[in-house]
Design an enzyme around this catalytic site. Structure first.
Site, short mmCIF file in Angstrom:
data_model
loop_
_atom_site.label_atom_id
_atom_site.label_comp_id
_atom_site.label_asym_id
_atom_site.label_seq_id
_atom_site.Cartn_x
_atom_site.Cartn_y
_atom_site.Cartn_z
N SER A 1 0.88 -1.15 0.07
CA SER A 1 -0.19 -0.01 0.23
C SER A 1 0.82 1.37 0.06
O SER A 1 2.01 1.14 0.59
CB SER A 1 -0.87 0.10 1.33
OG SER A 1 -1.40 1.44 1.59
N TYR B 1 -0.94 -1.49 10.04
CA TYR B 1 -1.23 -1.71 8.74
C TYR B 1 0.09 -1.22 7.89
O TYR B 1 0.52 -1.98 7.11
CB TYR B 1 -2.14 -0.81 8.21
CG TYR B 1 -2.53 -1.01 6.76
CD1 TYR B 1 -3.78 -2.05 6.33
CD2 TYR B 1 -2.22 0.10 5.87
CE1 TYR B 1 -3.82 -1.97 5.14
CE2 TYR B 1 -2.61 -0.05 4.42
CZ TYR B 1 -3.41 -1.00 4.15
OH TYR B 1 -4.03 -1.28 2.80
#
Ligand SMILES: NC(=O)c1ccc[n+]([C@@H]2O[C@H](COP(=O)([O-])OP(=O)(O)OC[C@H]3O[C@@H](n4cnc5c(N)ncnc54)[C@H](O)[C@@H]3O)[C@@H](O)[C@H]2O)c1
Lengths: 105, 264
Positions: free
Chosen positions: B153, B165
């Protein structure tokens, strides 16, 4: 079309052009696809064997608990005792299964 | 490698980016395994692929489970005879700052729980590792040409509120370097690895969010809109076909910038 039952689920293997679709029955009565357009050119018996092998890999067998059978309680006075649902296909009777059990622990 | 005639497995294939990726592959003639945790999404995507005239199987699996990973690889090879492409799209977010302070006392009132940390690491990092590892094992043992695609990401740079994350995604972004280096060391020449780091993408996860927050995000995107899942799918398709792409992570963000214009 070829049908088989595995792990309490109903599957069918159906020809579409020269390929095979595998569908299965959902609890609500409708059906879903486990696979589409598979095993190009295979005859029904070969496709059925491949489908069963594939389904056995894709859908792992779990342990399903059976019962309780609330519709047939044993009653002692107003006390209701519910046992396992002996009519369920997953219910294994001891007398049928005992040959596979070790006699000496 | 050509997409047509290849076999692709996509985790998280029941929704969002993963769904777009499996459909892209199916449209271009690949046979696909749709892997997800949610059976009804798998069923929907497999039906859509059937309607496209494609070949697909659906496998319900949790990528954090080693046994499930082994089962999804075995099922794919059993159905299609080989495996060429593995895309690890399964991912989750569990956002929160590491510490929260009480406004009045200035003391710590809350810490990010291990449940939120572990769930994200398990799915986004361990799940991706297991998918890459076992897909590579099948490709090496089968002698098939292969491409491994971890999904990172743009927030790998370190996004506030996403320590879990961002930690997982920066590790995913590094995987191609290590994996391809090890392949070279071991004499494995038939498998490449390219990670993709998407920016904010129009998946159900984002389109369902607060519209004001979404508007604020879009102000920092040079393109002026969210990236479409199909655009991510198409770059992954290009990675399959362009064998010079290897051991790297490609960002696809539409030009996401920090406020005041420095590109992220
Ligand atoms: N949407 C974005 O803006 C964006 C941006 C950058 C990176 N990403 C990454 O792209 C990937 C896909 O994201 P998305 O937006 O399509 O998300 P999504 O929520 O739409 O889809 C993710 C899919 O993964 C499945 N999944 C979750 N946990 C799983 C598990 N343990 N095992 C198997 N399947 C599991 C979910 O059921 C879902 O179908 C993720 O890794 C995400 O981190 C997304």
């Amino acid at each position: 079309m070829h049908s088989f039952s595995y792990n309490d689920m109903q599957f069918s293997v159906e020809k579409r052009d020269d390929r095979w679709d595998i569908s299965y029955q959902l609890p609500n009565g409708s059906s879903a696809l486990a696979g589409a357009g598979l095993f190009a050119g295979l005859q029904e018996s070969e496709a059925a064997a491949r489908a069963l092998a594939l389904i056995k890999t894709i859908f792992p067998v779990g342990i399903r608990s059976v019962g309780p059978d609330v519709t047939h309680p044993n009653t002692i006075g107003d006390l209701k005792i519910v046992g396992p649902d002996v009519t369920h296909p997953n219910f294994i009777y001891w007398n049928k299964d005992s040959v596979s059990c070790p006699k000496v622990l | 490698m050509e997409i047509k005639g290849s076999v692709a497995l996509v985790t998280g294939g029941g929704n969002g980016i993963g769904e777009a990726v499996v459909k892209h592959f199916a449209r271009h003639g690949a046979r696909v395994a749709v892997v997800d945790m949610v059976q009804k999404n798998i069923d929907r995507v497999v039906k859509d692929i059937k309607d496209l005239g494609g070949e697909a199987i659906g496998i319900q699996a949790n990528v954090t489970s080693e046994a499930d990973i082994a089962r999804m690889i075995k099922g794919t090879v059993e159905a299609f005879g080989k495996l060429n492409i593995a895309v690890a799209c399964a991912g989750i977010i569990r956002d929160g700052t590491m510490l929260s302070l009480d406004k009045e006392t200035g003391k710590v009132s809350k810490k990010l729980g291990l449940d939120k940390w572990q769930a994200v690491i398990d799915t986004n990092l361990t799940g991706t590792f297991l998918t890459m590892r076992d897909a590579a094992e099948a490709m090496v043992n089968g002698g098939w040409e292969g491409l491994l695609v971890p999904i990172s990401s743009v927030n790998k740079v370190g996004q506030v509120g996403q320590i879990n994350y961002s930690s997982a995604k920066v590790a995913d972004a590094l995987m191609p370097k290590t994996i391809v280096g090890e392949f070279l060391m071991r004499g494995i020449r038939n498998i490449r690895c390219v990670a993709i780091a998407p920016g904010y993408t129009a998946t159900p996860m984002l389109t369902g969010m607060n519209q004001d927050a979404l508007k604020a995000i879009l102000e920092d995107v040079h393109l002026g809109r969210l990236v479409a899942p199909e655009e991510i799918a198409s770059i992954i398709g290009h990675c399959v076909e362009n064998e010079a792409l290897n051991a790297t992570t490609i960002e696809i963000t539409g030009g996401l910038c920090y406020p005041k214009g420095i590109a992220k």
